[in-house]
Design a protein around this motif. Structure first.
Motif, short mmCIF file in Angstrom:
data_model
loop_
_atom_site.label_atom_id
_atom_site.label_comp_id
_atom_site.label_asym_id
_atom_site.label_seq_id
_atom_site.Cartn_x
_atom_site.Cartn_y
_atom_site.Cartn_z
N THR A 117 66.37 115.98 -6.90
CA THR A 117 65.61 114.73 -6.92
C THR A 117 64.19 115.00 -7.39
O THR A 117 63.75 116.16 -7.41
N GLY B 132 72.85 118.70 -6.63
CA GLY B 132 71.89 117.63 -6.42
C GLY B 132 70.45 118.07 -6.59
O GLY B 132 70.06 119.16 -6.17
N GLN C 107 72.90 117.53 -11.48
CA GLN C 107 71.91 116.63 -10.88
C GLN C 107 72.52 115.88 -9.70
O GLN C 107 71.83 115.56 -8.72
N LYS C 108 73.83 115.62 -9.78
CA LYS C 108 74.53 114.93 -8.69
C LYS C 108 75.00 115.91 -7.63
O LYS C 108 74.92 115.63 -6.43
N MET C 109 75.51 117.07 -8.06
CA MET C 109 75.98 118.08 -7.11
C MET C 109 75.85 119.46 -7.76
O MET C 109 76.40 119.64 -8.85
#
Length: 872
Positions: free
Chosen positions: A194, A192, A188-190
């Motif tokens: 949204t 990534g 979810q962060k990388m």
């Protein structure tokens, strides 16, 4: 440092706690779309809660296992979530997989319940209680929308996914919720994700990477667009779907990305590409970079939860598998488990929070592959030995160098070759089997089985045997695990230390198709002569007079030798195209006995029968059309195909040296047979320019041209009107660029580059020799006049000025480049096709696009384009 990846995350929570929280945060936002069906986050979560309640009433409890055999649909996603909400683990079962394999998984996992659909009712023999999704949906009004209280947490199993097994049976990998939650939150962060993203899911649930497709959007608040099974296999449909739905993220294997690229992906899309499942080839990176916003390479085995490393690819010169995801450690170890941090090559081991429990019911194998992590301060920590070779670069990134053992990746699927071998041994007449993945054509891996048999078979019996083996394997293995080719061996080669020498296994003859029917010996003098010539030039000892030249693997070069030998023996010169209608010894011998005139018409019927719009293919610099046969035979049964061969091959007709006259000559023969049209034109190499001018003339005459196709043809700009100084400057500049590009080619494929450059040099020297030392001497023998035709064609090309046409042009571009071009993408055609250029990448290089196994893929892509053009 490489392994400083510690990150906080809710290890105690199960995945469904995260999806439920997202549903509360975005209740009215679209969670899932499938065709015209749309489910909000609230609707999706409540449906999963209702189904979980129903399953609990059917006896499913925390710690149990449930199988899911549903077609791709919202109900499939709802079922996966519902099972996890009960506290049970799911086993994903693709209904398209063999029935025996699915039944084994149900039995091995002790699945208490099997969720399936009415269409599969009682299809699978298992001890599991069958729950039909249709029945469950009818009972939904009786169940609450609230979350079931089951006590599931991060330590519980989320799923058991079966991978190919070396003992002949699949093995179940046990993944816990915290393994999955850690991975998803890291992703979810990388790379990534949204809530604004729209994610297209194309992967079967039996492939572990589907976990990213389905769950990462659902914990983020993004929109999940679910592709059905048919769409997921259709490159054109996927490209259209990405465009129509404004998809921002898609994950797929290299095979799927290639499929999309050859299906008309012709413009840049605002798409984030995730590529995983197998090694990311450099040529694929090169093609994808200008077509999307970002590219991410992901690596990891099922046993460490989907992916363990990640890398953004910004250049085709820097392809690595990157660095580990959160709470994951990567080690490069030697045989003594020493950590190789100096760049030495060793085996990749993976530790951390992604490591699975182990293999279900396989304690011995689990102990072998999941070993103590001596580098971790955490007591009881384990690491998984991947069987992949790798090294750590100075910048800390990891390079994966392929398999240590015999596990391979084909089209993104991980395959234990031993499993195929074990199943082959169950087939009739096989006493030993070795399977390898060969990539004789780059980007086209093929599974080849080498077998020793109990009873030798020949001809039709051998072909029947091969068919029976494939049919038997398809009953127990997925299609992607069934060998493409079989080679019968007297003995399997071994190394000096007694191991199977897989590198010594011979390349199969991909083209040979064994005789159907009895062997019939030559009867007449002409049949005996033709048979002798075929045997000498084809390397086959015994050829029946009814054997087909093409089915025996006959190709253009062999045909030239055969026809030259026939001319030398009989004095009769036959066109190579004679073999289309006289492809057996019997028919060719009869043709020699006839007294009728030998026709050298340009229009040659390669495959004249069929109801579809005919395709007319113009010869390349090789002048003949025989090499188009394999392409034609792999096209639709109703697709007529004609070739256009050069005028002057008979040594009597004067070769034409004006492009407009060459085109007009070919058009006259086509229109005489097909006066109304419409017309589909194609040309190979030089033939593409001729086909372009034919299109120009046909359009000017008011005829309907539905398709103009270039088979790896470059749009050469004529310099006939340039000044002498400009010609010298341009030629010098081009030669300098060609020379510089040779070093690029050498770096990519030194062996093939040297072979190709050597061949080109040899041709130039022969041409120079005849021009300088024997300018007035006539050549003798078969195709003695090809040099004159070549010179005439070159003159026509030099003096021909391409003019833009109001057409769409289909460019079939060879994947592998063996020479320099100013425009590698559109081969110079963009300024001339005013309605655009559709690029279709086909396997092989310029000289091998028609050769097996490239011909099959080429034919498939071409047929789709033809059918599409005919409908317009």
């Amino acid at each position: 440092m490489l392994n400083n990846t510690a990150a906080d995350y809710p290890k105690e929570k199960a995945l469904i706690h995260l999806t439920a929280a997202t549903a509360r945060q975005y209740p009215d936002k679209t969670a899932l779309k499938f065709h015209e069906r749309v489910l909000t986050y609230k609707a999706l979560n409540e449906a999963a809660n209702k189904l979980a309640g129903y399953l609990i009433d059917q006896g499913l409890q925390r710690g149990d296992v449930a199988g899911v055999a549903l077609d791709r649909s919202p109900e499939m996603v709802i079922s996966l979530l519902a099972i996890m909400k009960t506290g049970a683990a799911y086993v994903p079962l693709d209904p398209e997989y063999p029935k025996d394999r699915i039944e084994f998984m149900l039995e091995d996992s002790s699945a208490k319940i099997l969720i399936t659909a009415e269409k599969y009712h009682n299809h699978f023999a298992a001890n599991s209680t069958e729950v039909l999704i249709e029945d469950a949906l009818e009972k939904f009004p009786s169940y609450p929308v609230t979350e079931p209280e089951t006590g599931v947490n991060g330590e519980d199993l989320a799923y058991i996914l079966y991978t190919s097994g070396s003992t002949g049976k699949p093995k179940g990998v046990q993944i816990r919720h915290f393994n999955l939650v850690n991975f998803l939150l890291s992703c979810q962060k990388m790379p990534g994700m949204t809530p604004a993203d729209k994610v297209l899911a194309v992967t079967t649930i039996s492939f572990d990477i589907a976990g990213l497709d389905l769950y990462l959007p659902l914990i983020t608040g993004a929109e999940l667009l679910l592709a059905d099974s048919a769409t997921a296999k259709d490159g054109r449909a996927l490209v259209d779907l990405v465009k129509a739905e404004d998809v921002t993220i898609m994950q797929a294997t290299p095979f799927t990305w290639r499929m999309m690229l050859v299906s008309g992906w012709d413009s840049k899309l605002p798409l984030k590409v995730y590529c995983g499942g197998e090694a990311f080839p450099k040529d694929l990176v090169t093609q994808l970079l200008p077509k999307c916003e970002e590219i991410w390479n992901l690596y990891g085995p099922t046993e460490t939860t989907i992916y363990s490393t990640i890398k953004q690819i910004i250049s085709d010169e820097d392809i690595t598998i990157g660095k580990p995801v959160a709470n994951t450690q990567i080690y490069i170890l030697d045989e003594a488990l020493n950590n190789l941090t100096d760049g030495s090559i060793g085996e990749i081991y993976i530790g951390g929070d992604g490591v699975a429990v182990g293999y279900l019911n396989r304690a011995e194998l689990s102990a072998e592959r999941f070993v103590k992590d001596n580098f971790s301060p955490v007591e009881g920590a384990r690491m998984y030995r991947t069987g992949d070779l790798g090294k750590i670069r100075q910048d800390g990134e990891i390079v994966c160098l392929g398999r240590i053992d015999h596990q391979v990746k084909v089209r993104g699927y991980r395959i234990e070759l031993e499993e195929i071998e074990q199943n082959l041994l169950k087939e009739d007449n096989i006493k030993q089997a070795v399977v390898i993945a060969r990539e004789d054509t780059p980007g086209m891996p093929r599974l080849v089985a080498y077998v020793i048999v109990n009873e030798q078979k020949e001809g039709a019996d051998l072909k029947t045997q091969f068919d029976a083996w494939q049919k038997g394997l398809l009953a127990t293995l997925p299609e992607y695990m069934v060998p493409d080719d079989f080679v019968v061996m007297d003995m399997i080669p071994i190394t000096p230390n007694g191991k199977i020498d897989r590198k010594a296994l011979p390349k199969p003859d991909y083209s040979i198709i064994y005789r159907e029917g009895e062997f019939v010996a030559p009867r007449t003098d002409n049949e005996k002569l033709v048979a002798k010539i075929w045997q000498q030039n084809m390397g086959i000892e015994q050829i029946s007079i009814f054997d087909n030249f093409f089915e025996l693997g006959g190709r253009s070069l062999v045909a030239v030798k055969i026809m030259a030998a026939i001319e030398q023996e009989t004095g009769k010169r036959l066109p190579l195209a004679t073999l289309f209608e006289h492809a057996t010894i019997e028919k060719l011998a009869a043709r020699l006995e006839g007294n009728e005139a030998i026709g050298w018409e340009s229009l040659v019927p390669i495959k004249p029968e069929g109801s579809k719009m005919p395709l007319y293919i113009v010869h390349g610099a090789g002048l003949n059309v025989l090499l188009f046969n394999a392409l034609a035979m792999n096209m639709n049964a109703e697709q007529p195909v004609y070739g256009l061969q050069a005028r002057g091959l008979n040594g009597i007709d004067e070769p034409l040296d004006v492009m407009e006259e060459i085109a007009a000559n070919y058009i006259a023969e086509i229109v005489a047979k097909n006066p109304e049209g419409p017309y589909a034109l194609a040309g190979y190499s030089l033939g593409g320019i001729i086909a372009y001018e034919m299109a120009n003339q046909l359009i000017a005459a008011g005829k309907e041209v539905k398709m103009v196709a270039m088979f790896d043809t470059y749009a050469e700009r004529s310099n006939v009107n340039d000044s002498k100084a400009k010609k010298i400057v341009d030629k010098t500049t081009l030669r300098a660029k060609q020379f510089a590009h040779s070093f690029v080619l050498l770096a990519e494929d030194p062996k093939r580059t040297i072979e190709y450059k050597g061949l080109m040099l040899k041709r130039q020297l022969i041409k120079f020799y005849w021009k300088i030392f024997k300018p007035n001497e006539k050549r003798e023998g078969f195709f003695a006049y090809d040099n004159e035709i070549d010179e005439a064609s070159e003159k026509a090309l030099r003096n021909y000025i391409l003019k833009p046409l109001n057409i769409t042009l289909d460019l079939f571009r060879a994947k592998k480049r063996t020479f320099y071009m100013e425009d590698f993408e559109f081969l110079g055609w963009k300024p001339f096709a005013l309605k655009g250029v559709n690029v279709h990448e086909i396997p092989g290089e310029h000289n091998t696009i028609f050769a097996p196994p490239n011909d099959k893929e080429f034919a498939e892509v071409l047929q789709k384009c033809l059918d599409r053009a005919a409908e317009i």
